[in-house]
Design an enzyme around this catalytic site. Structure first.
Site, PDB file in Angstrom:
ATOM      1  N   CYS A 152       0.931  -1.298  -0.050  1.00 52.03           N
ATOM      2  CA  CYS A 152       0.200   0.089  -0.212  1.00 52.03           C
ATOM      3  C   CYS A 152       0.772   1.401   0.080  1.00 52.03           C
ATOM      4  CB  CYS A 152      -0.744  -0.012   1.115  1.00 52.03           C
ATOM      5  SG  CYS A 152      -0.096  -0.023   2.749  1.00 52.03           S
ATOM      6  N   HIS A 184      -1.442   1.162   7.692  1.00 53.89           N
ATOM      7  CA  HIS A 184      -2.100   1.110   6.102  1.00 53.89           C
ATOM      8  C   HIS A 184      -1.905   2.570   5.429  1.00 53.89           C
ATOM      9  CE1 HIS A 184      -4.141  -0.251   2.649  1.00 53.89           C
ATOM     10  NE2 HIS A 184      -5.138   0.404   2.937  1.00 53.89           N
TER      11      HIS A 184
END
Length: 436
Positions: free
Chosen positions: A69, A385
């Site tokens: 990510c 994230h």
């Protein structure tokens, strides 16, 4: 209309008792009767992929290939810069110069091809080739734990990618490439250095690709953090004292880029736990950033005239004259400010890539509009994230959560300022508001 009701198309006029010379009143419109559409409605999912891309107004997402990510969010933010896409598009496979290493060339080609693929698709794209070359060029992104690739820092990925792209785009002999990464993202700084003990003074210049927003208990807004980021202390050799001493360093901006990148310094190395820790306090950031007071005296003087022209042009746009009163005159003599909503689209990019003659026609104002935000959710840089939030050509915002693009309201973008466990801004990209 007749006594007793309305006439229909199949009415029998013989039964109405209409006499010669009698006046009738008709109600309705003289316009042509609306015809039924020749073609029925076409749903978005039934269109070819190329047409879906145009109608949706956004590129596709990127598949997460296992803790990637940090790469996906970096790529989506950089993909929103049309001038960079044009420069990459003009970079050919044969554009490698003799002094450029193989993997820098291959990473540039992989970035070019991936951006092109994002523009052609609406379905998620797998950045396999890009990741493969990135890990060969920068082995730190190939670190593994228990047989799986580890999560990495998005800011480090951003910095390494920008620096790598600046090499081939600068050394390529292609005459079509006139805009370089330095012009788009490079920030020139001039610094005054002074020794606290001896009073020695000196100056130095440097180029960076981002400004740092340092976070502390006293900093609750981006602008204040940027001011603190331009001041520091360092230890270096003092010729006057014949030993090391503490010097203060105060910097200011001597040249501005087309896209201003700001990094929030949220991570630090915690010795007690021997790992990265995150600074969580909230730091607000604006949709419009003015860096005029962070500039050198020489640059400030250059910005004054374009800033005045921008104010006058915006006053006309909002129906105000120079004194703030309503004005209905259309003053075509004033230049038109370029707005940040046009941050994607090849026409705008082509205009800014025409060469030195075009560059002379555009003037920076020191005012920037937010066009992309890279956020981090989690407690350390080695976990959590990363997500990209990108402003589209139509002015709307899209959240790129790997392969899942989601529309967002503009008022929700500035809520990514931290203070909890929600997504918080780690990198912000601002586009210059210019006079052309």
């Amino acid at each position: 209309m007749v006594k007793g009701g309305l006439l229909k198309d199949d009415a029998d006029w013989l039964t109405l008792g209409v006499k010669e010379g009698q006046k009738l009143m008709m109600m309705g419109t003289a316009e042509e009767v609306v015809k039924a559409p020749e073609k029925g409605p076409v749903f978005m999912e039934d269109l070819p992929e190329e047409e879906q891309v145009v109608n949706v107004g956004q590129s596709s997402g990127l598949l997460n290939l296992g803790n990637t990510c940090y790469v996906n969010s970096t790529l989506q933010c950089l993909h929103s810069v049309p001038e960079l896409k044009v420069a990459l598009h003009n970079y050919t496979n044969s554009g490698r110069s003799n002094d450029l290493d193989q993997y820098s060339h291959l990473l540039t080609v992989a970035t070019r091809d991936l951006f092109s693929e994002l523009d052609r698709n609406v379905r998620p794209v797998a950045p396999l080739q890009f990741l493969s070359v990135l890990r060969k060029k920068h082995p730190q992104f190939a670190q593994q734990h228990n047989g799986a690739y580890m999560q990495q820092d998005a800011e480090e990925c951003w910095t390494q990618l920008i620096f790598t792209l600046s090499q081939p785009l600068r050394s390529s002999d292609s005459s079509e490439i006139s805009t370089k990464v330095k012009t788009l993202f490079g920030i020139d700084l001039v610094s005054r250095i002074r020794c606290i003990e001896s009073g020695e003074e000196g100056s130095e210049t440097e180029s960076v690709y981002s400004l740092k927003c340092h976070i502390s208990q006293e900093v609750n807004h981006l602008h204040e953090g940027l001011k603190r980021g331009l001041k520091s202390e360092l230890e270096k050799a003092s010729p006057a004292l014949g030993r090391s001493a503490i010097f203060t360093k105060e910097s200011c901006i001597s040249d501005l880029p087309r896209y201003l990148t700001v990094q929030f310094v949220r991570f630090f190395w915690k010795r007690e736990t021997n790992q990265k820790a995150k600074i969580l306090p909230k730091v607000d950031y604006p949709l419009e950033l003015d860096v005029y007071d962070l500039c050198s005296e020489e640059l400030s003087q250059k910005l004054q005239a374009p800033r005045q022209m921008l104010r006058e042009a915006e006053n006309v746009t909002f129906g105000l004259n120079a004194h703030g009163k309503n004005s209905h005159e259309n003053d075509t003599s004033l230049p038109k400010p370029e707005v940040a909503a046009s941050n994607s689209g090849e026409s705008a990019a082509a205009t800014s890539l025409e060469g030195s003659s075009s560059e002379k026609k555009t003037q920076l104002t020191g005012i920037y509009d937010l066009v992309a935000v890279l956020t981090h959710k989690g407690r350390s840089a080695d976990s959590g994230h990363y997500v990209a939030w990108v402003k589209q050509d139509n002015g709307k915002w899209i959240q790129f959560d790997d392969d899942n693009p989601i529309s967002q309201r503009e008022e929700d973008i500035t809520k990514l300022s931290g203070g909890g466990d929600w997504h918080m801004a780690y990198i912000c990209v601002y586009k210059a508001r210019i006079i052309s």
